[in-house]
Design a protein around this motif. Structure first.
Motif, PDB file in Angstrom:
ATOM      1  N   ASN A 157      21.683  21.047  43.832  1.00  0.00           N
ATOM      2  CA  ASN A 157      21.889  19.839  43.048  1.00  0.00           C
ATOM      3  C   ASN A 157      22.874  18.880  43.710  1.00  0.00           C
ATOM      4  N   LYS A 196      16.355  18.585  46.813  1.00  0.00           N
ATOM      5  CA  LYS A 196      17.483  18.741  45.895  1.00  0.00           C
ATOM      6  C   LYS A 196      17.238  17.999  44.585  1.00  0.00           C
ATOM      7  N   LYS A 197      17.770  18.549  43.513  1.00  0.00           N
ATOM      8  CA  LYS A 197      17.756  17.878  42.219  1.00  0.00           C
ATOM      9  C   LYS A 197      18.955  16.931  42.196  1.00  0.00           C
TER      10      LYS A 197
END
Length: 104
Positions: free
Chosen positions: A6, A36-37
């Motif tokens: 993240n 990625k978030k």
């Protein structure tokens, strides 16, 4: 970037320059790190929505209605030093809640 799934981008006021910058960073990081978030978060609203509304109102009021006050307070080292104890209290009070937000 650190080895995390993240990316959290914090900003303080909706519809502000910081908010626009956070959205631009999200777009750029989305291109650079597609796996990625990416979360864009109004940190004040997440910590306390009522306080966020009050601070946001005062922020806009000082900048638009009383520009002389903004010039007096912004980047004023004396004000910065005088507000240090208050900032320390706020930081300590919000640290636990921020930790929970980050862990989510």
């Amino acid at each position: 970037m650190a080895d995390s799934d993240n990316i959290i981008i914090l900003f303080a006021f909706n519809n502000s320059g910081h908010h626009a910058a956070a959205i631009a960073l999200k777009k750029t990081y989305g291109i650079l790190y597609p796996s990625k978030k990416i979360v864009v978060l109004n940190v004040l609203e997440s910590l306390n929505p009522i306080i966020e509304k009050i601070i946001s109102f005062l922020y806009r009021l000082s900048g638009y209605t009383f520009p002389w006050m903004w010039r007096l307070l912004y980047n004023n080292i004396l004000i910065y030093k005088l507000c240090r104890p208050l900032r320390d209290i706020i930081y300590k009070a919000t640290a636990r809640k921020l930790k929970i937000i980050f862990e989510k």
